[in-house]
Design a protein around this motif. Sequence first.
Motif, PDB file in Angstrom:
ATOM      1  N   ASN A 237      27.005  35.865  44.775  1.00 35.25           N
ATOM      2  CA  ASN A 237      26.950  37.307  44.793  1.00 35.25           C
ATOM      3  C   ASN A 237      28.144  38.078  44.572  1.00 35.25           C
ATOM      4  OD1 ASN A 237      24.131  37.279  45.447  1.00 35.25           O
ATOM      5  ND2 ASN A 237      24.343  36.971  47.679  1.00 35.25           N
ATOM      6  N   LYS A 238      29.029  37.530  43.740  1.00 36.05           N
ATOM      7  CA  LYS A 238      30.377  38.031  43.286  1.00 36.05           C
ATOM      8  C   LYS A 238      30.227  38.299  41.839  1.00 36.05           C
ATOM      9  CE  LYS A 238      32.189  36.882  47.355  1.00 36.05           C
ATOM     10  NZ  LYS A 238      32.814  37.789  48.196  1.00 36.05           N
TER      11      LYS A 238
ATOM     12  N   ALA B 157      34.995  50.868  51.937  1.00 38.44           N
ATOM     13  CA  ALA B 157      36.005  50.299  51.418  1.00 38.44           C
ATOM     14  C   ALA B 157      35.371  48.808  50.758  1.00 38.44           C
ATOM     15  CB  ALA B 157      37.041  49.911  52.197  1.00 38.44           C
ATOM     16  N   GLU B 158      35.883  48.777  49.776  1.00 40.02           N
ATOM     17  CA  GLU B 158      35.444  47.401  49.269  1.00 40.02           C
ATOM     18  C   GLU B 158      36.623  46.661  48.475  1.00 40.02           C
ATOM     19  OE1 GLU B 158      32.071  48.520  46.920  1.00 40.02           O
ATOM     20  OE2 GLU B 158      33.056  48.453  45.112  1.00 40.02           O
ATOM     21  N   SER B 159      36.722  45.629  48.111  1.00 44.16           N
ATOM     22  CA  SER B 159      37.867  44.853  47.461  1.00 44.16           C
ATOM     23  C   SER B 159      37.520  44.103  46.398  1.00 44.16           C
ATOM     24  CB  SER B 159      38.965  44.305  48.451  1.00 44.16           C
ATOM     25  OG  SER B 159      38.502  42.822  48.549  1.00 44.16           O
ATOM     26  N   TYR B 160      38.621  43.986  45.476  1.00 40.76           N
ATOM     27  CA  TYR B 160      38.645  42.909  44.247  1.00 40.76           C
ATOM     28  C   TYR B 160      39.859  42.379  44.096  1.00 40.76           C
ATOM     29  CZ  TYR B 160      34.561  45.828  43.280  1.00 40.76           C
ATOM     30  OH  TYR B 160      32.936  46.537  43.371  1.00 40.76           O
ATOM     31  N   THR B 161      39.753  41.277  43.894  1.00 45.35           N
ATOM     32  CA  THR B 161      40.730  40.143  43.799  1.00 45.35           C
ATOM     33  C   THR B 161      41.351  40.015  42.389  1.00 45.35           C
ATOM     34  OG1 THR B 161      40.047  38.895  45.547  1.00 45.35           O
ATOM     35  CG2 THR B 161      41.801  37.796  44.159  1.00 45.35           C
ATOM     36  N   PHE B 162      42.601  40.509  42.105  1.00 45.17           N
ATOM     37  CA  PHE B 162      43.044  40.158  40.864  1.00 45.17           C
ATOM     38  C   PHE B 162      44.019  39.060  40.993  1.00 45.17           C
ATOM     39  CE2 PHE B 162      47.105  40.483  38.578  1.00 45.17           C
ATOM     40  CZ  PHE B 162      46.718  40.447  37.186  1.00 45.17           C
TER      41      PHE B 162
ATOM     42  N   SER C 105      34.794  41.765  46.723  1.00 47.28           N
ATOM     43  CA  SER C 105      33.361  41.639  45.985  1.00 47.28           C
ATOM     44  C   SER C 105      33.316  41.081  44.550  1.00 47.28           C
ATOM     45  CB  SER C 105      32.957  43.238  45.737  1.00 47.28           C
ATOM     46  OG  SER C 105      32.725  43.786  47.047  1.00 47.28           O
ATOM     47  N   GLY C 106      34.629  40.563  44.204  1.00 49.86           N
ATOM     48  CA  GLY C 106      34.650  40.203  42.771  1.00 49.86           C
ATOM     49  C   GLY C 106      35.961  39.815  42.490  1.00 49.86           C
ATOM     50  N   ARG C 107      36.167  39.528  41.291  1.00 48.78           N
ATOM     51  CA  ARG C 107      37.530  39.204  40.727  1.00 48.78           C
ATOM     52  C   ARG C 107      37.764  39.848  39.239  1.00 48.78           C
ATOM     53  NH1 ARG C 107      38.496  32.709  41.692  1.00 48.78           N
ATOM     54  NH2 ARG C 107      37.548  32.621  44.125  1.00 48.78           N
ATOM     55  N   ILE C 108      38.940  40.224  38.968  1.00 42.11           N
ATOM     56  CA  ILE C 108      39.624  40.867  37.878  1.00 42.11           C
ATOM     57  C   ILE C 108      40.451  39.919  37.378  1.00 42.11           C
ATOM     58  CG2 ILE C 108      40.826  42.829  37.083  1.00 42.11           C
ATOM     59  CD1 ILE C 108      39.600  44.345  39.312  1.00 42.11           C
ATOM     60  N   TYR C 109      40.374  39.958  36.032  1.00 38.19           N
ATOM     61  CA  TYR C 109      41.285  38.980  34.842  1.00 38.19           C
ATOM     62  C   TYR C 109      42.123  39.903  33.879  1.00 38.19           C
ATOM     63  CZ  TYR C 109      39.176  34.973  37.467  1.00 38.19           C
ATOM     64  OH  TYR C 109      38.598  34.060  38.299  1.00 38.19           O
TER      65      TYR C 109
ATOM     66  N   VAL D 114      39.860  48.679  46.923  1.00 38.58           N
ATOM     67  CA  VAL D 114      41.342  48.056  46.845  1.00 38.58           C
ATOM     68  C   VAL D 114      41.127  46.766  45.999  1.00 38.58           C
ATOM     69  CG1 VAL D 114      42.734  46.487  48.501  1.00 38.58           C
ATOM     70  CG2 VAL D 114      41.289  48.380  49.416  1.00 38.58           C
ATOM     71  N   ILE D 115      42.174  47.079  44.913  1.00 42.44           N
ATOM     72  CA  ILE D 115      42.397  45.796  44.107  1.00 42.44           C
ATOM     73  C   ILE D 115      43.694  45.179  44.476  1.00 42.44           C
ATOM     74  CG2 ILE D 115      42.749  45.471  41.765  1.00 42.44           C
ATOM     75  CD1 ILE D 115      41.221  47.843  40.894  1.00 42.44           C
ATOM     76  N   HIS D 116      43.720  43.909  44.721  1.00 35.57           N
ATOM     77  CA  HIS D 116      45.058  43.247  45.305  1.00 35.57           C
ATOM     78  C   HIS D 116      45.131  41.929  44.539  1.00 35.57           C
ATOM     79  CE1 HIS D 116      42.826  40.048  47.498  1.00 35.57           C
ATOM     80  NE2 HIS D 116      41.831  40.922  47.612  1.00 35.57           N
ATOM     81  N   ASP D 117      46.582  41.740  44.293  1.00 39.91           N
ATOM     82  CA  ASP D 117      46.910  40.489  44.000  1.00 39.91           C
ATOM     83  C   ASP D 117      46.409  39.272  44.810  1.00 39.91           C
ATOM     84  OD1 ASP D 117      48.860  37.946  43.324  1.00 39.91           O
ATOM     85  OD2 ASP D 117      49.529  39.449  41.935  1.00 39.91           O
TER      86      ASP D 117
END
Length: 467
Positions: A229-230, A139-144, A203-207, A120-123
């Motif tokens: 651990n991100k 499931a795992e998620s990444y914050t955008f 699990s992490g952040r996307i830019y 899951v990539i979410h705003d």
Amino acid sequence: MVTHKNPVVVVMVALPLHGHINQLLHLSHRISAHNVPVHFVCPTVQAHQAKLRLQGWNPNTISTIFFHDLPIPSFASPPPNTSHKFPSHLQPLCEAATHLRRPVTSLLRKLSPTTHRLVVIHDSLMGSVVQDFVNLPNAESYTFHSVSAFSIALYTSEVVGEQTRNLVDPVDVSKDELSFEGCFTSEFRKFITDQHEFVKLSSGRIYNTCRVLEQPILELLETEARKNNKLIWALGPFNPVNIQSRSKFSGKDGGPVEQCLNWLDKQASNSVIFVSFGTTTSFTKQQITQIAIGLENSEQKFLWVVRDADRGDFEKDNIIRIELPEGFEDRVKDWGLVVREWAPQLDILAHPSIGGFMSHCGWNSCIESMSMGVPIAAWPMHSDQPNNTVLVTKILKVGIVVKDWCPREQVVAAVVVETSVRRLMCSKEGEEIRKRAVAMGHYIRMAVGDNGITQMEMESFIAHISR
């Protein structure tokens, strides 16, 4: 019963504002190019509008992107407020979008058995909507984050914020420009805080940035992320960077969009300043008049997008036609063009006749302009825009400041507009800034290209979520 499972399926959840949807649509395209199925979630009306405005590729031809246009509860949709630049009229839409939690959870449960890993990539402002992913074992998620790494770094922690401020000469920048002072209403600040509470689940952040632009800042964020651990991923720019020909999907042949591009075809290289302030801000009549006088007096060629801010429901009947000074369009017809509808920004910025961009410095506009090698005349309005102005003008040095953030409530006089246009378009200083912007654009396009640093980071991300 599922007999075949995908290695990975991505679910993209966007905040339903144009600048946010646009970035995640482009990211969806980049991820789907690696044969990864992407399910794009957005409220129905806003998704339709975003796809109409999309440039650089046709979403109808991407077989690995599946659009889920979901209904949301009815909400108030007041007209834009010109007395305050922050688009508080869009908050009801944002609040209504948080009701997507149940249908999104239903979608995740449906997709979970079809894949080994559900990503899951979410705003960052839709954190509450996706929170139930934690109940799915695969499931795992990444914050955008829809803003610059610089803007996020200022507020990640006191330590990182101070280290980030040290990148800027304090003589050049006021304290207000490196804070969120005056950038949001108190109501929207609470909305941000409430949604960011769920970032800790990811699990992490996307830019939407690249290491060519923000490497020192990304390193600070990575050091902080490792403590928890991100992971940090710089996968931008998401937008297409090699626009060989105008988009076929940005407007009807012969319409206003086509007309403005045809007009640009007739202008000399680097001779036109593009003037556009995004989709969320409306000006007072007084400010519009001052901009018009300033552009006319500058005697520089310009393409000016004059339109009201988007409404939450995109109700066209309520769009106000902006009044310009009497006779203005006739007087400037030989060197200026006014566009009253949404304009294809990527196509315009990629056009060889464009030599500058007067912008509100929203991150979409910044990264698109820099990827096309176009210098920026920065006029921040709200949100992260003052921070982006500092990044563009003081750190990267590919732009000038039209209006300082401190006197933000004051009307910008015509002489300031005129001086800023002349400074960027026909001065020695402007030429040096343009050379830096062109070089920056070249490095960004190399980063996104084959074996470039961004391309390799994207491949690393795909490998990570496909592990």
